[in-house]
Design a protein around this motif. Structure first.
Motif, PDB file in Angstrom:
ATOM      1  N   LYS A 180       0.833  -1.207   0.000  1.00  0.00           N
ATOM      2  CA  LYS A 180       0.000   0.000   0.000  1.00  0.00           C
ATOM      3  C   LYS A 180       0.869   1.260   0.000  1.00  0.00           C
ATOM      4  CE  LYS A 180      -3.863  -2.212   2.422  1.00  0.00           C
ATOM      5  NZ  LYS A 180      -4.601  -2.330   3.704  1.00  0.00           N
ATOM      6  N   ARG A 181       1.939   1.248   0.770  1.00  0.00           N
ATOM      7  CA  ARG A 181       2.849   2.405   0.795  1.00  0.00           C
ATOM      8  C   ARG A 181       3.501   2.604  -0.566  1.00  0.00           C
ATOM      9  NH1 ARG A 181       4.363  -0.420   5.638  1.00  0.00           N
ATOM     10  NH2 ARG A 181       3.312   0.523   7.441  1.00  0.00           N
ATOM     11  N   LEU A 182       3.884   1.498  -1.204  1.00  0.00           N
ATOM     12  CA  LEU A 182       4.524   1.578  -2.514  1.00  0.00           C
ATOM     13  C   LEU A 182       3.594   2.200  -3.546  1.00  0.00           C
ATOM     14  CD1 LEU A 182       6.923   0.785  -4.371  1.00  0.00           C
ATOM     15  CD2 LEU A 182       5.781  -1.414  -4.719  1.00  0.00           C
ATOM     16  N   HIS A 183       2.324   1.812  -3.522  1.00  0.00           N
ATOM     17  CA  HIS A 183       1.373   2.309  -4.520  1.00  0.00           C
ATOM     18  C   HIS A 183       0.875   3.720  -4.222  1.00  0.00           C
ATOM     19  CE1 HIS A 183       0.997  -2.011  -5.680  1.00  0.00           C
ATOM     20  NE2 HIS A 183       0.770  -1.485  -6.869  1.00  0.00           N
ATOM     21  N   THR A 184       1.143   4.230  -3.030  1.00  0.00           N
ATOM     22  CA  THR A 184       0.697   5.584  -2.672  1.00  0.00           C
ATOM     23  C   THR A 184       1.880   6.513  -2.395  1.00  0.00           C
ATOM     24  OG1 THR A 184       0.498   4.943  -0.337  1.00  0.00           O
ATOM     25  CG2 THR A 184      -1.473   4.715  -1.719  1.00  0.00           C
ATOM     26  N   ASN A 185       3.028   6.146  -2.942  1.00  0.00           N
ATOM     27  CA  ASN A 185       4.235   6.970  -2.782  1.00  0.00           C
ATOM     28  C   ASN A 185       4.542   7.283  -1.323  1.00  0.00           C
ATOM     29  OD1 ASN A 185       4.693   7.254  -5.644  1.00  0.00           O
ATOM     30  ND2 ASN A 185       2.996   8.711  -5.690  1.00  0.00           N
ATOM     31  N   GLY A 186       4.301   6.299  -0.460  1.00  0.00           N
ATOM     32  CA  GLY A 186       4.615   6.455   0.949  1.00  0.00           C
ATOM     33  C   GLY A 186       3.601   7.247   1.749  1.00  0.00           C
ATOM     34  N   GLU A 187       2.488   7.656   1.113  1.00  0.00           N
ATOM     35  CA  GLU A 187       1.501   8.497   1.783  1.00  0.00           C
ATOM     36  C   GLU A 187       0.393   7.703   2.475  1.00  0.00           C
ATOM     37  OE1 GLU A 187       1.555  11.905   2.056  1.00  0.00           O
ATOM     38  OE2 GLU A 187       3.583  11.627   1.294  1.00  0.00           O
ATOM     39  N   TYR A 188       0.393   6.390   2.341  1.00  0.00           N
ATOM     40  CA  TYR A 188      -0.711   5.598   2.869  1.00  0.00           C
ATOM     41  C   TYR A 188      -0.886   5.797   4.369  1.00  0.00           C
ATOM     42  CZ  TYR A 188      -3.632   1.643   4.120  1.00  0.00           C
ATOM     43  OH  TYR A 188      -4.643   0.871   4.632  1.00  0.00           O
ATOM     44  N   ASP A 189       0.187   5.960   5.111  1.00  0.00           N
ATOM     45  CA  ASP A 189       0.109   6.072   6.571  1.00  0.00           C
ATOM     46  C   ASP A 189      -0.351   7.447   7.061  1.00  0.00           C
ATOM     47  OD1 ASP A 189       1.053   3.436   7.056  1.00  0.00           O
ATOM     48  OD2 ASP A 189       3.084   4.114   6.632  1.00  0.00           O
ATOM     49  N   GLN A 190      -0.561   8.394   6.148  1.00  0.00           N
ATOM     50  CA  GLN A 190      -0.900   9.757   6.564  1.00  0.00           C
ATOM     51  C   GLN A 190      -2.394   9.933   6.822  1.00  0.00           C
ATOM     52  OE1 GLN A 190       1.539  11.916   7.219  1.00  0.00           O
ATOM     53  NE2 GLN A 190       2.897  10.224   6.665  1.00  0.00           N
ATOM     54  N   PRO A 191      -2.818  10.725   7.819  1.00  0.00           N
ATOM     55  CA  PRO A 191      -1.977  11.322   8.861  1.00  0.00           C
ATOM     56  C   PRO A 191      -1.599  10.363   9.977  1.00  0.00           C
ATOM     57  CG  PRO A 191      -4.229  11.983   9.206  1.00  0.00           C
ATOM     58  CD  PRO A 191      -4.217  11.181   7.928  1.00  0.00           C
ATOM     59  N   GLY A 192      -2.211   9.180   9.999  1.00  0.00           N
ATOM     60  CA  GLY A 192      -1.792   8.156  10.937  1.00  0.00           C
ATOM     61  C   GLY A 192      -2.031   8.467  12.403  1.00  0.00           C
ATOM     62  N   VAL A 193      -3.114   9.162  12.704  1.00  0.00           N
ATOM     63  CA  VAL A 193      -3.429   9.466  14.109  1.00  0.00           C
ATOM     64  C   VAL A 193      -4.748   8.798  14.481  1.00  0.00           C
ATOM     65  CG1 VAL A 193      -2.205  11.661  14.051  1.00  0.00           C
ATOM     66  CG2 VAL A 193      -4.656  11.605  13.537  1.00  0.00           C
ATOM     67  N   GLU A 194      -4.909   8.522  15.764  1.00  0.00           N
ATOM     68  CA  GLU A 194      -6.180   8.016  16.270  1.00  0.00           C
ATOM     69  C   GLU A 194      -6.945   9.180  16.875  1.00  0.00           C
ATOM     70  OE1 GLU A 194      -7.003   5.122  19.800  1.00  0.00           O
ATOM     71  OE2 GLU A 194      -6.685   3.883  18.008  1.00  0.00           O
ATOM     72  N   ILE A 195      -8.225   9.239  16.597  1.00  0.00           N
ATOM     73  CA  ILE A 195      -9.064  10.335  17.087  1.00  0.00           C
ATOM     74  C   ILE A 195     -10.094   9.756  18.055  1.00  0.00           C
ATOM     75  CG2 ILE A 195     -10.773  12.068  16.431  1.00  0.00           C
ATOM     76  CD1 ILE A 195      -9.243  12.300  13.757  1.00  0.00           C
ATOM     77  N   ASN A 196      -9.995  10.173  19.313  1.00  0.00           N
ATOM     78  CA  ASN A 196     -10.897   9.683  20.350  1.00  0.00           C
ATOM     79  C   ASN A 196     -11.576  10.848  21.053  1.00  0.00           C
ATOM     80  OD1 ASN A 196      -9.976   7.028  19.875  1.00  0.00           O
ATOM     81  ND2 ASN A 196      -8.294   7.297  21.311  1.00  0.00           N
ATOM     82  N   LEU A 197     -12.867  10.707  21.307  1.00  0.00           N
ATOM     83  CA  LEU A 197     -13.632  11.685  22.076  1.00  0.00           C
ATOM     84  C   LEU A 197     -14.590  10.929  22.985  1.00  0.00           C
ATOM     85  CD1 LEU A 197     -14.774  14.427  19.528  1.00  0.00           C
ATOM     86  CD2 LEU A 197     -13.313  14.788  21.511  1.00  0.00           C
ATOM     87  N   VAL A 198     -14.767  11.423  24.196  1.00  0.00           N
ATOM     88  CA  VAL A 198     -15.791  10.835  25.057  1.00  0.00           C
ATOM     89  C   VAL A 198     -16.764  11.914  25.513  1.00  0.00           C
ATOM     90  CG1 VAL A 198     -14.443   8.880  25.881  1.00  0.00           C
ATOM     91  CG2 VAL A 198     -14.333  11.049  27.111  1.00  0.00           C
ATOM     92  N   LEU A 199     -17.963  11.465  25.796  1.00  0.00           N
ATOM     93  CA  LEU A 199     -19.024  12.310  26.326  1.00  0.00           C
ATOM     94  C   LEU A 199     -19.074  12.061  27.837  1.00  0.00           C
ATOM     95  CD1 LEU A 199     -21.378  14.070  24.996  1.00  0.00           C
ATOM     96  CD2 LEU A 199     -22.789  12.025  25.304  1.00  0.00           C
ATOM     97  N   ARG A 200     -18.814  13.099  28.631  1.00  0.00           N
ATOM     98  CA  ARG A 200     -18.805  12.926  30.091  1.00  0.00           C
ATOM     99  C   ARG A 200     -19.940  13.722  30.727  1.00  0.00           C
ATOM    100  NH1 ARG A 200     -14.131  10.292  31.401  1.00  0.00           N
ATOM    101  NH2 ARG A 200     -12.291  10.682  30.097  1.00  0.00           N
ATOM    102  N   ASP A 201     -20.459  13.157  31.830  1.00  0.00           N
ATOM    103  CA  ASP A 201     -21.470  13.882  32.589  1.00  0.00           C
ATOM    104  C   ASP A 201     -20.778  14.758  33.638  1.00  0.00           C
ATOM    105  OD1 ASP A 201     -20.751  12.220  34.716  1.00  0.00           O
ATOM    106  OD2 ASP A 201     -22.459  10.876  34.445  1.00  0.00           O
TER     107      ASP A 201
END
Length: 305
Positions: A36-57
């Protein structure tokens, strides 16, 4: 003892094993990701972050949340859950829109998600998501819907992150491991309430070895709701075009059928030879153009006879 299936090609005997070692599956997965990296010129991992949000009382208890991953400039919504007492109050929308803002700031172009017919197919269009396709391979009339939204600044946000509303509810970006477990558990329980034990399935992991016993390929899949969900396949380049990939897929489907599956679900990028899946009897149910051009992702279905 591991089960084996012999394949004779060009007077050579190749072996499929359904009990690979962890190291072998790690090698297969690493090669899939490298392709996948080869076919996307190394961009496949971008941005490579996990996004988490919680709803708190007001007491800080988790009453909902969202978990998303980002790959090749697309945010994938994996978990969205709100406690029963706080549903239909707009919190689900706030969670998704908040995650979108974080994805946009990280460089994501679009947001994508899958949702069952008993979950959110009527919810996502209300916050700007467009349908890409419907998977109808499940039993009992259950369908699964894939949606996409092109990201932009959300003026709909009425409760900025970290500011409690009149009920004392607020969104929190600080998500601990235990918080994430609560979200996964809540979503899982909601699904089980609708499908019962049908949610349980098996994992299918196969490896392909050459006559000397050297690893040259493999695949991964799993089953749920009488369906095979395909993960990935890899064949070493010098052995491609010999029908080994098709034999691996056929062995996978044989195991799935024996476990009671009635259909298969798969996806592949446009650079991963979608024609291969079509030759294996898969039909395209939708296409995403939410990735950097010219790459697209195809969603596929195969119903067993």
């Amino acid at each position: 003892m591991p089960a084996y299936s012999d394949i004779e090609i060009d007077n050579q005997v190749f072996i499929i094993s359904d009990e690979p070692t962890n190291e072998e599956m790690e090698r297969v997965y690493a090669n899939v990701e490298n392709d996948k990296r080869l076919h996307t010129n190394g961009e496949y991992d971008q941005p490579g972050v996990e996004i988490n949000l919680v709803l708190r009382d007001s007491q800080g208890n988790v009453q909902g949340g969202i978990i998303a991953c980002t790959v090749f400039n697309v945010m994938h919504l994996d978990v969205l859950w709100v406690a029963e007492a706080y549903r239909r109050l707009g919190y689900g929308a706030q969670l998704v829109l908040g995650a979108e803002q974080m994805g946009l700031q990280s460089g994501c172009l679009t947001s994508q998600t899958w949702t069952f017919s008993f979950q959110g197919p009527n919810f996502y269009p209300t916050i700007g998501y467009k349908p890409l396709g419907v998977y109808d391979g499940y039993p009992d009339g259950i369908t699964e819907h894939v949606f996409m939204k092109r990201l932009e600044e959300n003026r709909e946000m009425t409760n900025p992150l970290g500011i409690p509303d009149a009920r004392g509810i607020y969104l929190d970006k600080n998500v601990a491991e235990e918080d994430a477990k609560i979200l996964h558990r809540g979503l899982h329980q909601d699904v089980v309430r609708h499908v019962g034990d049908g949610y349980k399935g098996i994992k299918i992991k196969l490896v392909l070895r050459d006559p000397s016993g050297e690893l040259i390929g493999g695949l991964s899949a799993w089953t749920t709701l009488q369906n095979l969900i395909f993960d990935y396949i890899w064949i070493e380049k010098r052995f491609r075009g010999k029908g080994l990939g098709s034999r691996l897929m056929s062995e996978m489907e044989k195991i799935a059928r024996e476990s009671g599956c009635i259909a298969s679900q798969a996806s592949c990028f446009s650079f991963h030879a979608p024609g291969f899946f079509e030759k294996m009897g898969y039909n395209i149910l939708g296409i995403s153009d939410g990735y950097p051009s010219p790459v697209t992702e195809l969603y596929l279905i195969k119903k067993y006879k």
